[in-house]
Design an enzyme around this catalytic site. Structure first.
Site, mmCIF file in Angstrom:
data_model
loop_
_atom_site.group_PDB
_atom_site.id
_atom_site.type_symbol
_atom_site.label_atom_id
_atom_site.label_comp_id
_atom_site.label_asym_id
_atom_site.label_seq_id
_atom_site.Cartn_x
_atom_site.Cartn_y
_atom_site.Cartn_z
ATOM 1 N N ASP A 289 0.841 -1.200 0.000
ATOM 2 C CA ASP A 289 0.000 0.000 0.000
ATOM 3 C C ASP A 289 0.877 1.251 0.000
ATOM 4 O O ASP A 289 1.702 1.437 0.890
ATOM 5 C CB ASP A 289 -0.875 -0.002 1.261
ATOM 6 C CG ASP A 289 -1.829 1.177 1.301
ATOM 7 O OD1 ASP A 289 -2.980 1.005 0.885
ATOM 8 O OD2 ASP A 289 -1.417 2.273 1.733
ATOM 9 N N TYR B 273 2.705 10.026 -0.423
ATOM 10 C CA TYR B 273 3.812 9.512 0.403
ATOM 11 C C TYR B 273 5.162 9.855 -0.232
ATOM 12 O O TYR B 273 6.194 9.748 0.423
ATOM 13 C CB TYR B 273 3.737 7.981 0.579
ATOM 14 C CG TYR B 273 2.507 7.439 1.261
ATOM 15 C CD1 TYR B 273 1.583 8.267 1.884
ATOM 16 C CD2 TYR B 273 2.274 6.062 1.303
ATOM 17 C CE1 TYR B 273 0.450 7.741 2.503
ATOM 18 C CE2 TYR B 273 1.152 5.538 1.923
ATOM 19 C CZ TYR B 273 0.237 6.382 2.515
ATOM 20 O OH TYR B 273 -0.870 5.846 3.121
ATOM 21 N N LYS C 134 -2.826 5.842 -4.054
ATOM 22 C CA LYS C 134 -3.926 6.777 -3.769
ATOM 23 C C LYS C 134 -3.733 8.099 -4.495
ATOM 24 O O LYS C 134 -2.606 8.562 -4.676
ATOM 25 C CB LYS C 134 -4.024 7.034 -2.248
ATOM 26 C CG LYS C 134 -4.022 5.758 -1.435
ATOM 27 C CD LYS C 134 -4.207 5.979 0.054
ATOM 28 C CE LYS C 134 -3.851 4.707 0.808
ATOM 29 N NZ LYS C 134 -2.396 4.528 1.029
ATOM 30 N N HIS D 203 -7.701 9.588 -1.646
ATOM 31 C CA HIS D 203 -6.991 9.591 -0.369
ATOM 32 C C HIS D 203 -7.796 10.270 0.749
ATOM 33 O O HIS D 203 -7.882 9.755 1.858
ATOM 34 C CB HIS D 203 -5.632 10.290 -0.554
ATOM 35 C CG HIS D 203 -4.594 9.876 0.436
ATOM 36 N ND1 HIS D 203 -3.262 9.813 0.131
ATOM 37 C CD2 HIS D 203 -4.695 9.503 1.732
ATOM 38 C CE1 HIS D 203 -2.577 9.413 1.192
ATOM 39 N NE2 HIS D 203 -3.431 9.224 2.182
#
Ligand code: A2P
Length: 285
Positions: free
Chosen positions: A47, A52, A77, A110
């Site tokens: 994931d 990120y 996401k 997200h």
């Protein structure tokens, strides 16, 4: 039960019941090695997220592991700056490029756009979702869903959706389980995924969790991961430490009793991240 057992999403796609989290795994060698070690340790579900900032490293870690792409379930996401139909399509293409793959197994919104930020929040979420539906129909993504949506944001989206969301990924760990959101999501046929199943590590010092761990000769992390599994929430434990990455997979040789589950359910709020769609400032969403 083991790491590669699966749930079936509402469209028939199989999703491994534990995933490997990469939030706060720094881009570069650290995230790359973490993903490689996770795959070598038996995880088959990774994931990540555009936000990120480590998609390139995640992709590199997958290739380094030697595990075939089709044997891995990969989630990423969509970020808040890419809301709307056109931008959503372009954002997904960018994620595919960074990950170095030609499809994503699960693509998630997200964070929802919420009333506090914009009066037309529901239309904005829907226009993003129309992009998701297009990506799904075009085969760029095998499944689509959301993250951090409360019932009030999910309901209008589901009402208008042509392809219903298959997953809601929410913060979930002993001390913060969002039971209303989880119940509503399940009622809508969605799988609930648990981000920060260890409460970002903070729940690992909790006395209730540790007493239960001791009774089983297991660690606090095992108890947290097992708790999510037994609550039918799909845990996504994160670590960049090879020994922990492997150790966190050892959750199939014990089970929590009903009484232990009740004690964990009854914990007061612990380890809460503070990220809540309705309360968060606009620039954090
Ligand atoms: P690290 O990545 O330095 O190994 P969550 O998955 O709830 O977000 O929690 C992630 C945090 O928990 C990270 O800080 C991670 O540290 C830490 N962590 C992960 N697994 C373990 C473990 N088995 N024991 C202790 N800390 C852990």
């Amino acid at each position: 039960m083991n790491l590669t057992d699966t749930y079936t999403l509402s469209n028939g796609v199989q999703i491994p019941i534990v995933g490997f989290g990469t939030w706060q795994s720094p881009d570069g060698e650290i995230a790359q090695n973490a993903v490689r070690v996770a795959l070598e340790s038996g995880y088959r579900h990774i994931d990540t997220a555009a936000a990120y900032g480590n998609e390139e490293s995640v992709g590199a870690g997958i290739r380094l592991s030697g595990v075939r792409r089709e044997d891995i379930f990969l989630t990423t996401k969509h970020w808040i700056t890419d809301r709307g139909y056109e931008k959503t399509i372009a954002a997904c293409e960018e994620s595919l490029r960074r990950l170095g793959t030609d499809y994503i197994d699960l693509y998630l919104i997200h964070w929802p756009c919420v009333e506090k930020i914009r009066a037309d929040w529901a239309e904005i979420n829907l226009s993003t979702w129309r992009g998701f539906e297009k990506l799904y129909r075009d085969g760029k993504v095998r499944a689509i869903g959301v993250s951090n949506f409360l019932e009030k944001q999910l309901a209008p989206l589901i009402e208008a959706a042509e392809v219903k969301p298959m997953v809601n990924q929410i913060e979930f760990h002993p001390g913060y389980t969002q039971p209303e959101t989880a119940a509503y999501s399940r009622k809508q046929g969605m799988i609930v995924e648990a981000w920060s199943p260890l409460g970002c590590g903070t729940v690992l010092g909790d006395p209730v969790v540790n007493a239960i761990a001791e009774a089983h000769g297991k660690t606090a992390a095992h108890v947290c991961i097992r708790y999510a599994i037994q609550k039918n929430a799909l845990p996504l434990p994160k670590s960049v430490t090879p020994s922990r990455i492997l150790d966190n997979t050892k959750v199939f040789d014990f089970s929590l009793t009903d009484e232990e589950m009740s004690r964990l359910d009854a914990m007061t709020r612990t380890g809460y991240s503070g990220f809540y769609p309705d309360d968060a400032p606009a620039d954090a969403l």
